[in-house]
Design a protein around this motif. Structure first.
Motif, mmCIF file in Angstrom:
data_model
loop_
_atom_site.group_PDB
_atom_site.id
_atom_site.type_symbol
_atom_site.label_atom_id
_atom_site.label_comp_id
_atom_site.label_asym_id
_atom_site.label_seq_id
_atom_site.Cartn_x
_atom_site.Cartn_y
_atom_site.Cartn_z
ATOM 1 N N GLU A 180 0.825 -1.210 0.000
ATOM 2 C CA GLU A 180 0.000 0.000 0.000
ATOM 3 C C GLU A 180 0.862 1.264 0.000
ATOM 4 O O GLU A 180 0.483 2.277 -0.614
ATOM 5 C CB GLU A 180 -0.933 -0.005 1.221
ATOM 6 C CG GLU A 180 -2.050 -1.028 1.152
ATOM 7 C CD GLU A 180 -1.638 -2.433 1.608
ATOM 8 O OE1 GLU A 180 -2.529 -3.287 1.743
ATOM 9 O OE2 GLU A 180 -0.425 -2.685 1.820
ATOM 10 N N GLU B 251 2.397 1.631 -3.503
ATOM 11 C CA GLU B 251 1.388 2.111 -4.439
ATOM 12 C C GLU B 251 1.205 3.625 -4.297
ATOM 13 O O GLU B 251 1.022 4.339 -5.290
ATOM 14 C CB GLU B 251 0.064 1.397 -4.193
ATOM 15 C CG GLU B 251 -1.018 1.744 -5.208
ATOM 16 C CD GLU B 251 -2.315 0.993 -4.926
ATOM 17 O OE1 GLU B 251 -2.925 0.529 -5.893
ATOM 18 O OE2 GLU B 251 -2.704 0.879 -3.742
ATOM 19 N N ASP C 189 -1.458 -8.301 1.254
ATOM 20 C CA ASP C 189 -2.437 -8.253 0.170
ATOM 21 C C ASP C 189 -1.733 -8.777 -1.087
ATOM 22 O O ASP C 189 -1.059 -8.016 -1.794
ATOM 23 C CB ASP C 189 -2.937 -6.822 -0.021
ATOM 24 C CG ASP C 189 -4.056 -6.714 -1.055
ATOM 25 O OD1 ASP C 189 -4.126 -7.585 -1.947
ATOM 26 O OD2 ASP C 189 -4.838 -5.751 -0.979
ATOM 27 N N LYS C 190 -1.879 -10.066 -1.339
ATOM 28 C CA LYS C 190 -1.141 -10.690 -2.441
ATOM 29 C C LYS C 190 -1.573 -10.154 -3.799
ATOM 30 O O LYS C 190 -0.749 -10.019 -4.711
ATOM 31 C CB LYS C 190 -1.295 -12.207 -2.374
ATOM 32 C CG LYS C 190 -0.610 -12.830 -1.155
ATOM 33 C CD LYS C 190 -0.720 -14.345 -1.166
ATOM 34 C CE LYS C 190 0.027 -14.938 0.022
ATOM 35 N NZ LYS C 190 -0.039 -16.420 0.051
ATOM 36 N N GLN C 191 -2.839 -9.847 -3.928
ATOM 37 C CA GLN C 191 -3.331 -9.307 -5.193
ATOM 38 C C GLN C 191 -2.699 -7.943 -5.476
ATOM 39 O O GLN C 191 -2.258 -7.658 -6.603
ATOM 40 C CB GLN C 191 -4.850 -9.187 -5.175
ATOM 41 C CG GLN C 191 -5.450 -8.703 -6.490
ATOM 42 C CD GLN C 191 -6.973 -8.709 -6.466
ATOM 43 O OE1 GLN C 191 -7.591 -9.173 -5.515
ATOM 44 N NE2 GLN C 191 -7.585 -8.196 -7.523
ATOM 45 N N LEU C 192 -2.631 -7.096 -4.453
ATOM 46 C CA LEU C 192 -2.010 -5.781 -4.617
ATOM 47 C C LEU C 192 -0.515 -5.919 -4.860
ATOM 48 O O LEU C 192 0.055 -5.195 -5.697
ATOM 49 C CB LEU C 192 -2.270 -4.915 -3.382
ATOM 50 C CG LEU C 192 -1.654 -3.507 -3.415
ATOM 51 C CD1 LEU C 192 -2.189 -2.706 -4.608
ATOM 52 C CD2 LEU C 192 -1.926 -2.776 -2.105
ATOM 53 N N ARG D 298 1.018 -8.346 -6.304
ATOM 54 C CA ARG D 298 1.163 -8.811 -7.692
ATOM 55 C C ARG D 298 0.992 -7.636 -8.671
ATOM 56 O O ARG D 298 1.748 -7.505 -9.636
ATOM 57 C CB ARG D 298 0.143 -9.911 -7.953
ATOM 58 C CG ARG D 298 0.265 -10.570 -9.311
ATOM 59 C CD ARG D 298 -0.690 -11.735 -9.452
ATOM 60 N NE ARG D 298 -0.170 -12.942 -8.799
ATOM 61 C CZ ARG D 298 -0.713 -13.519 -7.730
ATOM 62 N NH1 ARG D 298 -1.792 -12.993 -7.167
ATOM 63 N NH2 ARG D 298 -0.190 -14.606 -7.224
ATOM 64 N N LYS D 299 0.023 -6.793 -8.399
ATOM 65 C CA LYS D 299 -0.222 -5.625 -9.247
ATOM 66 C C LYS D 299 0.967 -4.659 -9.203
ATOM 67 O O LYS D 299 1.440 -4.179 -10.249
ATOM 68 C CB LYS D 299 -1.496 -4.919 -8.779
ATOM 69 C CG LYS D 299 -1.782 -3.597 -9.469
ATOM 70 C CD LYS D 299 -2.986 -2.913 -8.825
ATOM 71 C CE LYS D 299 -3.172 -1.498 -9.370
ATOM 72 N NZ LYS D 299 -4.300 -0.789 -8.684
ATOM 73 N N CYS D 300 1.454 -4.377 -8.001
ATOM 74 C CA CYS D 300 2.553 -3.414 -7.848
ATOM 75 C C CYS D 300 3.862 -3.927 -8.443
ATOM 76 O O CYS D 300 4.686 -3.145 -8.938
ATOM 77 C CB CYS D 300 2.756 -3.089 -6.370
ATOM 78 S SG CYS D 300 1.427 -2.119 -5.619
ATOM 79 N N GLU E 158 7.582 -16.030 -9.945
ATOM 80 C CA GLU E 158 6.646 -15.054 -10.487
ATOM 81 C C GLU E 158 7.175 -13.632 -10.327
ATOM 82 O O GLU E 158 6.926 -12.764 -11.168
ATOM 83 C CB GLU E 158 5.293 -15.179 -9.780
ATOM 84 C CG GLU E 158 4.274 -14.145 -10.234
ATOM 85 C CD GLU E 158 2.939 -14.252 -9.508
ATOM 86 O OE1 GLU E 158 2.058 -13.423 -9.791
ATOM 87 O OE2 GLU E 158 2.792 -15.163 -8.661
#
Length: 251
Positions: free
Chosen positions: A42, A45, A74-77, A79-81, A117
């Motif tokens: 966070e 980001e 927050d694994k999804q975040l 991955r996005k970052c 990844e």
């Protein structure tokens, strides 16, 4: 030492300074190649857009183990970052005073963060306090190629194994005041040494460490490691090249 050799700082918590943008501008104006580590995706980001136009500064995507009990990863975040950076840190493990459930969550997060990844062509800045053996095990299992052990305080035998894997170690001024730290500094081959301030969490001559202290800190290290500034720059350059960066003038 070569004249005008660039300075390097591989571990700074920019968001913990009271005036982060002012400090960042000082790094940029002084042409100090710098990694700003973060403790949460966070935070990355929020910050990475602020400094994306800088030449000498890079924001690292982090998840500090000591925030695990309060902020689940927050694994999804993450991955996005990860799509927006080649630098990951501060990440790692720290089991001091932690319940087994939190320890397991730390391990799960670190294993996720270091998987193929994310680790292709990325450089890690790693926290390994009292966890150096499991850190090494996970790095090897996930075949992490490029890592910097931040403020290493672990066993000498494990230090040797980390060296054999080709990993680097970032040294800060505080380490020169400890006999145990000096033993580790002496053990690290010169070709694996980098520099960090870990600002603002250490002081230099009883002052909050700032970019204008860095040259003085390098000069202090010269008394312990001759040609320290050139060694650090050449190691930093090699690390970037090892990461298959085509142009070493870019970070």
């Amino acid at each position: 030492m070569r004249k005008n050799m660039p300075l390097i700082d591989t571990h700074v918590h920019i968001d913990y300074y009271s005036s982060p943008h002012q400090i960042a501008k000082s790094y940029e104006q002084n042409k100090i190649y710098t990694f700003f580590v973060t403790n949460l995706p966070e935070v990355f980001e929020k910050l990475h857009y602020d400094f994306q136009s800088y030449k000498y500064v890079r924001i690292c995507l982090g998840y500090h183990p000591q925030v695990c009990s309060e902020f689940p990863l927050d694994k999804q975040l993450f991955r996005k970052c990860a799509l927006h950076t080649k630098y990951i840190g501060e990440v790692g493990l720290d089991f001091k005073n932690e319940h087994v459930d939190i320890i397991n969550k730390q391990i799960d997060a670190f294993e996720f963060i270091t998987t193929p990844e994310f680790n292709t062509n990325k450089i890690y800045s790693i926290h390994s306090k009292h966890t150096e053996d499991i850190i090494l095990e996970i790095l090897k299992k996930n075949k992490v190629k490029h890592a910097i052990l931040h403020w290493y305080t672990g066993k000498l035998s494990t230090l040797d194994k980390l060296v054999n894997e080709g990993y680097y170690f970032s040294l800060n001024p505080k380490m020169t005041t400890s006999q145990n730290a000096l033993k580790r500094i002496e053990r690290i081959p010169p070709q694996r040494i980098l520099f960090e301030t870990d600002g603002p969490f250490i002081k230099y001559n009883n002052e909050l460490i700032l970019p204008n202290h860095i040259q003085k800190a390098y000069n202090d290290f010269e008394l312990i490691i001759p040609n320290f500034q050139e060694i650090v720059f050449q190691n930093f350059r090699r690390l970037l090249l090892e990461r298959d960066l085509k142009n070493e003038s870019r970070m």
